[in-house]
Scaffold this motif. Sequence first.
Motif, short mmCIF file in Angstrom:
data_model
loop_
_atom_site.label_atom_id
_atom_site.label_comp_id
_atom_site.label_asym_id
_atom_site.label_seq_id
_atom_site.Cartn_x
_atom_site.Cartn_y
_atom_site.Cartn_z
N LEU A 8 0.83 -1.20 0.00
CA LEU A 8 0.00 0.00 0.00
C LEU A 8 0.87 1.26 0.00
CD1 LEU A 8 -2.74 1.40 0.17
CD2 LEU A 8 -2.68 1.08 2.65
N ARG A 9 1.95 1.23 0.76
CA ARG A 9 2.84 2.39 0.79
C ARG A 9 3.43 2.67 -0.60
NH1 ARG A 9 5.37 5.06 4.83
NH2 ARG A 9 4.61 3.54 6.34
N GLN A 10 3.82 1.60 -1.31
CA GLN A 10 4.36 1.78 -2.65
C GLN A 10 3.31 2.33 -3.61
OE1 GLN A 10 5.70 -2.25 -3.26
NE2 GLN A 10 7.84 -1.75 -2.78
N LEU A 11 2.07 1.84 -3.49
CA LEU A 11 1.01 2.35 -4.37
C LEU A 11 0.73 3.82 -4.10
CD1 LEU A 11 -1.48 -0.68 -4.16
CD2 LEU A 11 -0.18 0.03 -6.17
N ILE A 12 0.73 4.22 -2.84
CA ILE A 12 0.49 5.62 -2.50
C ILE A 12 1.61 6.50 -3.06
CG2 ILE A 12 0.38 7.28 -0.60
CD1 ILE A 12 -1.06 5.14 1.02
N GLU A 13 2.84 6.07 -2.91
CA GLU A 13 3.98 6.86 -3.38
C GLU A 13 3.96 6.97 -4.91
OE1 GLU A 13 7.15 9.33 -3.21
OE2 GLU A 13 5.91 8.58 -1.55
N THR A 14 3.65 5.84 -5.58
CA THR A 14 3.59 5.86 -7.05
C THR A 14 2.47 6.80 -7.53
OG1 THR A 14 4.40 3.59 -7.17
CG2 THR A 14 3.27 4.45 -9.11
N ASN A 37 -5.64 10.35 -3.48
CA ASN A 37 -4.63 9.36 -3.87
C ASN A 37 -4.59 8.20 -2.88
OD1 ASN A 37 -2.20 8.31 -5.25
ND2 ASN A 37 -1.15 8.99 -3.38
N SER A 38 -4.68 8.51 -1.58
CA SER A 38 -4.66 7.45 -0.57
C SER A 38 -5.88 6.55 -0.70
CB SER A 38 -4.60 8.07 0.82
OG SER A 38 -3.40 8.78 1.01
N ALA A 39 -7.05 7.15 -0.96
CA ALA A 39 -8.27 6.36 -1.11
C ALA A 39 -8.21 5.45 -2.33
CB ALA A 39 -9.49 7.28 -1.19
N VAL A 40 -7.77 5.99 -3.46
CA VAL A 40 -7.67 5.19 -4.68
C VAL A 40 -6.61 4.10 -4.52
CG1 VAL A 40 -7.05 5.25 -7.12
CG2 VAL A 40 -8.49 7.04 -6.17
N SER A 41 -5.49 4.43 -3.88
CA SER A 41 -4.43 3.43 -3.68
C SER A 41 -4.92 2.29 -2.80
CB SER A 41 -3.19 4.09 -3.04
OG SER A 41 -2.66 5.08 -3.90
N GLY A 42 -5.71 2.61 -1.76
CA GLY A 42 -6.27 1.56 -0.91
C GLY A 42 -7.19 0.64 -1.68
N SER A 43 -8.03 1.22 -2.57
CA SER A 43 -8.92 0.39 -3.39
C SER A 43 -8.13 -0.47 -4.35
CB SER A 43 -9.88 1.29 -4.17
OG SER A 43 -10.70 2.05 -3.29
N LEU A 44 -7.07 0.08 -4.90
CA LEU A 44 -6.24 -0.69 -5.83
C LEU A 44 -5.57 -1.85 -5.10
CD1 LEU A 44 -5.18 -0.92 -8.69
CD2 LEU A 44 -3.33 0.66 -8.10
N ARG A 45 -5.15 -1.61 -3.86
CA ARG A 45 -4.53 -2.69 -3.10
C ARG A 45 -5.54 -3.80 -2.84
NH1 ARG A 45 0.10 -5.40 -1.45
NH2 ARG A 45 -0.86 -7.03 -0.19
N ASP A 46 -6.81 -3.44 -2.60
CA ASP A 46 -7.85 -4.45 -2.43
C ASP A 46 -7.99 -5.32 -3.67
OD1 ASP A 46 -8.37 -3.58 0.12
OD2 ASP A 46 -10.06 -2.31 -0.46
N VAL A 47 -7.87 -4.70 -4.84
CA VAL A 47 -7.95 -5.45 -6.10
C VAL A 47 -6.80 -6.45 -6.19
CG1 VAL A 47 -7.87 -5.29 -8.60
CG2 VAL A 47 -9.20 -3.63 -7.30
#
Length: 355
Positions: A8-14, A37-47
Amino acid sequence: MPFNVPTLRQLIETGKLDIEASLDQVLPKFGIELALNSAVSGSLRDVYDYQSWIVRQIIPTSESEDQTIIDTARTEGVIQKLATAATGPVTLIGDVPVPLDTQLIHSDGRLYTVVLSNAPIDGEVLVTVEANEPGADGNIDDGEALTLVSTVPGIQPNGTTGEISGGADLEPVNEVLERLLFRKRNPPMGGAVHDYVGWCREVAGVTRAWAYDRYQGGSTVGYAFVFDGREDIIPNSSDIATMDAYIYRHSDPATGADVGRPAGVEPININLQLLTTDLGIGLTPDSSELRKSVQTSLDSYFKTLSPGQTLLLSAVRTAIGGTEGVTDYTLDLNADVPAAANQLHDLGVITWAIA
């Protein structure tokens, strides 16, 4: 090449870097852009997590969901064995038949119901009882006492059991997975040696089985099986008779078609005997948790052994020394332990000492 799922940290930074590149400016430390960005990154991590879960279900493994294993096994013809109720004979003293559905009770509270009653012979009535609750707890050794719950005129209250057996718990999912993998690696061949192993393991309560070609010469197959869920894992006479009938002919659990030993082949039950080995072990460091881990490792090794196979000192040492947390140990076993063809190694009492 393996695909590494980003954290999740990597997705947020990217995501932050992508937004800054698109806006051509450095985002403020607190702002709507970073929150989105944090909300979208969290959803992407769920995927990503969901896709990883799907991967674990495609090919059943120990990491798959229980229902995935059960459903996949069913499609491959491996049906989870349901819990079964123990049945067996009880001898009562009396001169009248015992009514069906009469209840008997064990001293520990287990209840049994009369499902068959024979005519009195020489002052004794032989009845067949079935445990009220399915499961291995319903099995009773020969010679124990059962007592009538309600009085039956002409029948004395106390009876003596024969071998009340056949009770088994619901098959654990890990054993369903083992049978599934065995079937996929050893497809049914209408009477090949490995088919006898598969047939034995289809019987309720059976956890391990072995088969040997030409056991007593041509056209013979030796087979053996055990019940790890029981205190005494060796099958009794009722279990052997049941297995003999099952191997001769039975309905396939998946298809319902009659299957069994082919004509001209004589299956021979191997009269298994346990070869128990007691061990004295000292652990460094020593703790109750570490002792349980070592005993689990040793149990796992012993259960890999087949009848007649040698207990290897090196494997015992590996099971102990390879347990996470063990830095040193002492062991009183000094040599390999051979076994006869009908002997199966069993872990006895472990005496724990300070290393």
